[in-house]
Design an enzyme around this catalytic site. Structure first.
Site, PDB file in Angstrom:
ATOM      1  N   GLU A  56      34.218  33.904  44.598  1.00 50.69           N
ATOM      2  CA  GLU A  56      33.378  33.721  45.778  1.00 50.69           C
ATOM      3  C   GLU A  56      32.480  32.318  45.678  1.00 50.69           C
ATOM      4  O   GLU A  56      32.530  31.644  46.776  1.00 50.69           O
ATOM      5  CB  GLU A  56      32.530  34.755  46.089  1.00 50.69           C
ATOM      6  N   PHE A 118      26.743  51.886  45.502  1.00 50.12           N
ATOM      7  CA  PHE A 118      27.806  50.965  44.746  1.00 50.12           C
ATOM      8  C   PHE A 118      27.929  49.782  45.536  1.00 50.12           C
ATOM      9  O   PHE A 118      28.305  49.925  46.753  1.00 50.12           O
ATOM     10  CB  PHE A 118      29.148  51.850  44.554  1.00 50.12           C
ATOM     11  N   GLN A 119      27.653  48.773  44.840  1.00 52.40           N
ATOM     12  CA  GLN A 119      27.866  47.469  45.263  1.00 52.40           C
ATOM     13  C   GLN A 119      27.100  47.135  46.577  1.00 52.40           C
ATOM     14  O   GLN A 119      27.347  46.282  47.417  1.00 52.40           O
ATOM     15  CB  GLN A 119      29.336  47.190  45.607  1.00 52.40           C
ATOM     16  N   LYS A 168      30.013  48.423  56.462  1.00 57.81           N
ATOM     17  CA  LYS A 168      31.383  48.832  56.619  1.00 57.81           C
ATOM     18  C   LYS A 168      31.493  49.763  57.592  1.00 57.81           C
ATOM     19  O   LYS A 168      32.416  49.915  58.311  1.00 57.81           O
ATOM     20  CB  LYS A 168      31.561  49.332  55.246  1.00 57.81           C
ATOM     21  N   MET A 481      24.685  13.759  31.491  1.00 62.27           N
ATOM     22  CA  MET A 481      23.529  13.410  32.272  1.00 62.27           C
ATOM     23  C   MET A 481      22.386  13.843  31.152  1.00 62.27           C
ATOM     24  O   MET A 481      21.491  13.199  30.864  1.00 62.27           O
ATOM     25  CB  MET A 481      23.360  13.776  33.340  1.00 62.27           C
TER      26      MET A 481
END
Length: 582
Positions: A56, A118-119, A168, A481
């Site tokens: 993602e 969940f999630q 959802k 760096m």
């Protein structure tokens, strides 16, 4: 208010139809449980191409690259919980760099919100400080209006990321699609037209100044104001500095251009700002990487500060003339006023001084005595061979600074990098997004071996989806760096900066495994032929492992927190730095 109506559809269908109505043609994303209802109608869309990324974070940076290269809003999509939280970094990045972007995330069902389902993650709360605005949608009827508002907010005023989190249950419910033809956003009215009184006062200061500088920031790029900037600069003869975010806003080849200011800026740009008696700031925010120690920055300068975001004006440096407005409109009005009044200043001695500093302290580098490959040479030759029409995306670190200096930028929207947040791993997915947004352009990802290993899995996305980007890995086996700072400030104690990446992994084999063409180069004599070989391949992504000298340094340099007066020029280059030039 009038609205377009249709029959009963699911919230998921409404979401896809809304994205189509908003003009979306490309989405970068990954499906998952909470967003899954939207992926079913997305499969049937005739207008939207969905590109399945491998992470993602890659989707978010790809949306950024798409937006920065094309000027359109970039779009990414993810599921709830970890899918959404993986977008946090690109959202923060887009927020810092004013990139117009809409992220659509799934959320658990409305009745489950707040139960640690969940999630589940409160992505709206998590991203509130790093988005321009965000929404949680639980009513399917609100989907079209929310999407319309999200796109409007993302691309108007100071551009930025907007997150739309959709439950959802809203995606699964039945609704009536109603696309708004008008939007009402109380309290959101970005000012684009500057006040005439402030333009007049700015012109007065310009006429009175002896040592003015045009300090150009990324806002000029976002506003599409490069043509107006060129007109203002050539009309007045005032020297120009372009920040890291504004490279390409003004042609590098123009004699008035002093280069990039700041921590790793050119001596001429730093000297110009330090000695200025007037700074005309256009779409810049007086970032700490430009100013160094703020108390000693440009001590004798008055400031004209023009910005679309009123919150930026006076935030870090007092503005003697604050101008709120779109950079293109501000510059156009200023040009018109200067022309109408035939207002001209006398800057000849000033221009002679800064041009003299530019000649005395050119951007240069030390050629390795052992015959190994200088990274700066790679970027010099890449610039010459790929040319000014190519798009370059950069990771963060030494290679970013070398690219900013040694690639010649002549046009806007050809330099994409993570400026404010400094996100390693930005370059490859941003290049992917840029190539999707500008398919006819040659797109080069300039990456370090450290950055490349954070997001190179998106090469699989590029290979499968026929997105032929080109990647130049500036491989010095180090977190370069950080190693440079350890060299300068930590007695060469190289704690955890050795990546061993000339051995593990083998980038040529890795490229091949991902369905790309892998090339390698470790000799100055082979640089041109290697780049030309990469340029000749248009049907596959290409990865070039440039195995460069390990101890190359980025110069000039102003150490963090110190004054710009303490700028250090490359230690082994002549002439020796003369502080009187500041």
């Amino acid at each position: 208010m009038t609205e377009q109506q249709s029959g009963q559809i699911t919230g998921a269908q409404s979401l896809v139809t809304s994205l189509e109505a908003a003009g979306v043609t490309d989405i970068f994303g990954i499906p998952g449980g909470a967003i899954l209802p939207a992926y079913d109608p997305l499969m049937d869309s005739q207008r939207i191409r969905h590109i399945l990324v491998r992470h993602e974070q890659g989707a978010g940076h790809a949306a950024q690259g798409y937006a920065a290269a094309s000027g359109r809003v970039g779009v990414c999509m993810a599921t709830s919980g970890p899918g959404a939280t993986n977008l946090v970094t690109p959202l923060a990045d887009a927020h810092m760099d004013s990139v117009p972007m809409v992220a659509v995330t799934g959320q658990v069902g409305a009745s489950m919100i707040g139960t640690d389902a969940f999630q589940e993650a409160d992505i709206r709360g998590i991203t509130m400080p790093i988005t321009k605005h965000n929404f949680l949608v639980t009513d399917p009827a609100e989907i079209p209006r929310t999407i319309a508002e999200a796109f409007h907010i993302a691309q108007t005023g100071r551009p930025g990321p907007v997150l739309v989190d959709v439950a959802k249950s809203a995606l699964q419910s039945m609704t009536t699609f109603q696309w708004p033809t008008e939007l009402s956003l109380p309290g959101y009215r970005p000012v684009t037209k500057p006040h005439a009184k402030q333009i007049k006062e700015a012109a007065r200061l310009i006429a009175q100044a002896s040592r003015p500088v045009l300090y150009v920031g990324g806002g000029v790029i976002r506003a599409g104001a490069s043509r107006e900037l060129f007109e203002l600069a050539t009309l007045t003869g005032i020297p120009v500095v372009t920040t890291l975010m504004a490279r390409g806003a003004f042609p590098d080849s123009h004699p008035q251009h002093l280069g990039m200011p700041g921590m790793h800026g050119t001596v001429a740009a730093v000297a110009g700002l330090q000695k200025a008696d007037l700074i005309i700031s256009l779409g810049a925010r007086f970032d700490d990487r430009v100013t160094g120690n703020l108390d000693s920055f440009a001590p004798n300068a008055l400031v004209i500060h023009a910005d679309i975001d009123p919150a930026e004006i006076g935030k870090n440096r007092h503005a003697d003339v604050p101008i709120v407005g779109d950079a293109r409109e501000v510059i156009a009005d200023l040009v018109a006023y200067l022309r109408a009044g035939d207002i001209q200043g006398d800057y000849e001695a000033w221009v002679d001084f800064v041009v003299g500093v530019k000649k005395k302290y050119p951007v240069a580098y030390e050629v390795p005595s052992d015959g190994s490959l200088a990274p700066q040479l790679v970027l010099e030759r890449l610039s010459k061979i790929a040319g000014p029409d190519a798009i370059y995306t950069s990771g963060v670190g030494q290679h970013q600074m070398w690219a900013a200096h040694f690639i010649d930028f002549e046009k806007p929207m050809t330099w994409l990098n993570s400026g404010g947040l400094g996100t390693m791993g930005y370059s490859v997915p941003a290049a992917m997004g840029a190539k999707v947004g500008r398919p006819d352009a040659t797109v080069w990802s300039i990456d370090g071996d450290g950055c490349f290993q954070m997001t190179n899995q998106e090469l699989a996305t590029c290979a499968i989806n026929n997105i032929p980007i080109k990647v130049a890995v500036i491989n010095n086996e180090s977190l370069g760096m950080v190693r440079q700072w350890q060299t300068l400030f930590y007695n060469e104690r190289y704690s955890n900066t050795d990546l061993h990446s000339k051995r593990i992994p083998d980038f040529v084999k890795l490229a091949d495994a991902y369905g790309c063409v892998g090339l390698a180069c470790d000799s100055p004599d082979d640089v041109d032929a290697t780049i030309e070989k990469a340029m000749s391949i248009d049907d596959q992504p290409v990865v070039v492992d440039f195995r460069v000298h390990r101890d190359a340094m980025v110069w000039p340099m102003v150490a963090a927190g110190t004054s710009n007066d303490d700028i250090k020029y490359a230690r082994d280059l002549a002439p020796k730095f003369d502080k009187d030039d500041l």
